[in-house]
Design a protein around this motif. Structure first.
Motif, PDB file in Angstrom:
ATOM      1  N   GLN A 124       0.821  -1.211   0.000  1.00 50.35           N
ATOM      2  CA  GLN A 124       0.000   0.000   0.000  1.00 50.35           C
ATOM      3  C   GLN A 124       0.855   1.261   0.000  1.00 50.35           C
ATOM      4  O   GLN A 124       0.385   2.334  -0.366  1.00 50.35           O
ATOM      5  N   CYS A 125       2.098   1.155   0.436  1.00 48.45           N
ATOM      6  CA  CYS A 125       3.037   2.274   0.344  1.00 48.45           C
ATOM      7  C   CYS A 125       3.626   2.248  -1.057  1.00 48.45           C
ATOM      8  O   CYS A 125       4.190   1.241  -1.486  1.00 48.45           O
ATOM      9  N   MET A 126       3.446   3.342  -1.774  1.00 48.55           N
ATOM     10  CA  MET A 126       3.766   3.384  -3.195  1.00 48.55           C
ATOM     11  C   MET A 126       4.951   4.307  -3.482  1.00 48.55           C
ATOM     12  O   MET A 126       5.073   5.374  -2.882  1.00 48.55           O
ATOM     13  N   LEU A 127       5.794   3.870  -4.425  1.00 55.47           N
ATOM     14  CA  LEU A 127       6.839   4.738  -4.937  1.00 55.47           C
ATOM     15  C   LEU A 127       6.146   5.891  -5.658  1.00 55.47           C
ATOM     16  O   LEU A 127       5.215   5.681  -6.429  1.00 55.47           O
ATOM     17  N   VAL A 128       6.589   7.109  -5.398  1.00 52.99           N
ATOM     18  CA  VAL A 128       5.974   8.299  -5.987  1.00 52.99           C
ATOM     19  C   VAL A 128       6.920   8.873  -7.030  1.00 52.99           C
ATOM     20  O   VAL A 128       8.114   9.044  -6.776  1.00 52.99           O
ATOM     21  N   GLY A 129       6.392   9.166  -8.203  1.00 50.51           N
ATOM     22  CA  GLY A 129       7.180   9.752  -9.279  1.00 50.51           C
ATOM     23  C   GLY A 129       7.247  11.269  -9.167  1.00 50.51           C
ATOM     24  O   GLY A 129       6.773  11.873  -8.207  1.00 50.51           O
ATOM     25  N   GLU A 130       7.808  11.871 -10.183  1.00 54.32           N
ATOM     26  CA  GLU A 130       8.038  13.315 -10.172  1.00 54.32           C
ATOM     27  C   GLU A 130       6.894  14.079 -10.817  1.00 54.32           C
ATOM     28  O   GLU A 130       6.373  13.705 -11.865  1.00 54.32           O
ATOM     29  N   ASP A 131       6.503  15.149 -10.174  1.00 57.95           N
ATOM     30  CA  ASP A 131       5.613  16.142 -10.764  1.00 57.95           C
ATOM     31  C   ASP A 131       5.972  17.496 -10.146  1.00 57.95           C
ATOM     32  O   ASP A 131       6.956  17.608  -9.411  1.00 57.95           O
ATOM     33  N   ASP A 132       5.201  18.520 -10.435  1.00 57.12           N
ATOM     34  CA  ASP A 132       5.525  19.864  -9.954  1.00 57.12           C
ATOM     35  C   ASP A 132       5.564  19.962  -8.431  1.00 57.12           C
ATOM     36  O   ASP A 132       6.278  20.785  -7.876  1.00 57.12           O
ATOM     37  N   TYR A 133       4.784  19.133  -7.746  1.00 65.41           N
ATOM     38  CA  TYR A 133       4.760  19.180  -6.289  1.00 65.41           C
ATOM     39  C   TYR A 133       5.833  18.285  -5.662  1.00 65.41           C
ATOM     40  O   TYR A 133       6.532  18.696  -4.744  1.00 65.41           O
ATOM     41  N   THR A 134       5.964  17.074  -6.160  1.00 61.10           N
ATOM     42  CA  THR A 134       6.846  16.096  -5.508  1.00 61.10           C
ATOM     43  C   THR A 134       8.327  16.329  -5.786  1.00 61.10           C
ATOM     44  O   THR A 134       9.170  15.827  -5.042  1.00 61.10           O
ATOM     45  N   ASN A 135       8.654  17.086  -6.814  1.00 64.44           N
ATOM     46  CA  ASN A 135      10.076  17.261  -7.162  1.00 64.44           C
ATOM     47  C   ASN A 135      10.883  17.917  -6.045  1.00 64.44           C
ATOM     48  O   ASN A 135      12.091  17.741  -5.972  1.00 64.44           O
ATOM     49  N   GLN A 136      10.224  18.627  -5.144  1.00 64.73           N
ATOM     50  CA  GLN A 136      10.935  19.241  -4.022  1.00 64.73           C
ATOM     51  C   GLN A 136      11.480  18.206  -3.038  1.00 64.73           C
ATOM     52  O   GLN A 136      12.376  18.508  -2.252  1.00 64.73           O
ATOM     53  N   TYR A 137      10.962  16.981  -3.088  1.00 69.26           N
ATOM     54  CA  TYR A 137      11.391  15.937  -2.162  1.00 69.26           C
ATOM     55  C   TYR A 137      12.264  14.874  -2.822  1.00 69.26           C
ATOM     56  O   TYR A 137      12.793  14.003  -2.134  1.00 69.26           O
ATOM     57  N   LEU A 138      12.388  14.904  -4.120  1.00 69.34           N
ATOM     58  CA  LEU A 138      13.135  13.859  -4.826  1.00 69.34           C
ATOM     59  C   LEU A 138      14.625  14.159  -4.828  1.00 69.34           C
ATOM     60  O   LEU A 138      15.041  15.309  -4.941  1.00 69.34           O
ATOM     61  N   GLY A 139      15.415  13.094  -4.718  1.00 78.78           N
ATOM     62  CA  GLY A 139      16.856  13.239  -4.747  1.00 78.78           C
ATOM     63  C   GLY A 139      17.504  12.021  -5.376  1.00 78.78           C
ATOM     64  O   GLY A 139      16.862  10.991  -5.569  1.00 78.78           O
ATOM     65  N   ASP A 140      18.778  12.148  -5.684  1.00 77.41           N
ATOM     66  CA  ASP A 140      19.496  11.047  -6.325  1.00 77.41           C
ATOM     67  C   ASP A 140      19.734   9.869  -5.385  1.00 77.41           C
ATOM     68  O   ASP A 140      19.878   8.741  -5.826  1.00 77.41           O
ATOM     69  N   ALA A 141      19.800  10.135  -4.085  1.00 79.00           N
ATOM     70  CA  ALA A 141      20.147   9.091  -3.124  1.00 79.00           C
ATOM     71  C   ALA A 141      18.950   8.582  -2.327  1.00 79.00           C
ATOM     72  O   ALA A 141      19.108   7.812  -1.395  1.00 79.00           O
ATOM     73  N   SER A 142      17.729   9.013  -2.708  1.00 76.09           N
ATOM     74  CA  SER A 142      16.560   8.592  -1.939  1.00 76.09           C
ATOM     75  C   SER A 142      15.346   8.416  -2.850  1.00 76.09           C
ATOM     76  O   SER A 142      15.313   8.888  -3.975  1.00 76.09           O
ATOM     77  N   ASP A 143      14.364   7.716  -2.303  1.00 80.06           N
ATOM     78  CA  ASP A 143      13.083   7.526  -2.974  1.00 80.06           C
ATOM     79  C   ASP A 143      12.019   8.282  -2.203  1.00 80.06           C
ATOM     80  O   ASP A 143      12.101   8.435  -0.979  1.00 80.06           O
ATOM     81  N   LEU A 144      10.998   8.745  -2.901  1.00 81.64           N
ATOM     82  CA  LEU A 144       9.829   9.329  -2.269  1.00 81.64           C
ATOM     83  C   LEU A 144       8.741   8.273  -2.279  1.00 81.64           C
ATOM     84  O   LEU A 144       8.439   7.683  -3.331  1.00 81.64           O
ATOM     85  N   VAL A 145       8.175   8.017  -1.114  1.00 80.73           N
ATOM     86  CA  VAL A 145       7.171   6.967  -0.963  1.00 80.73           C
ATOM     87  C   VAL A 145       5.949   7.561  -0.293  1.00 80.73           C
ATOM     88  O   VAL A 145       6.066   8.338   0.664  1.00 80.73           O
TER      89      VAL A 145
END
Length: 102
Positions: free
Chosen positions: A46-67
């Motif tokens: 139920q915990c999902m990998l989250v891709g990039e969009d205008d909102y989520t890009n602030q949390y994305l990084g090369d060394a981590s995943d956004l879930v």
């Protein structure tokens, strides 16, 4: 009578599964618009990998995943313990976590 029932079924099966439209889960009515990619730990998670969009890009990084885990999900504590996740936000019905890649 049996022939009348079989004809419509045969017509529908001739279309095949490729002919049926698919709608991503994130665009169904009443669900989040987050770009949910797949279950994080396994396909049924139920915990999902989250891709990039205008909102989520602030949390994305090369060394981590956004879930994203659904708000109120009973397994959130186990998810945090297993992955070392850090909560960064709650957005559109999901608690968002950053998880360092191993």
């Amino acid at each position: 009578m049996k022939r009348l029932l079989i004809a419509p079924i045969l017509a529908l099966t001739a279309c095949g599964p490729d002919a049926l439209p698919t709608v991503p889960i994130a665009t169904l009515p009443g669900t989040s618009n987050l770009p949910l990619v797949r279950g994080y730990r396994d396909p049924a998670d139920q915990c999902m990998l989250v891709g990039e969009d205008d909102y989520t890009n602030q949390y994305l990084g090369d060394a981590s995943d956004l879930v994203g885990c659904p708000v109120g999900y009973e397994g959130t504590g186990v998810f945090i313990t297993e992955t070392g996740a850090a909560q960064v936000d709650t957005y559109q019905g999901y608690d968002l976590f950053v998880v360092a890649r191993r």
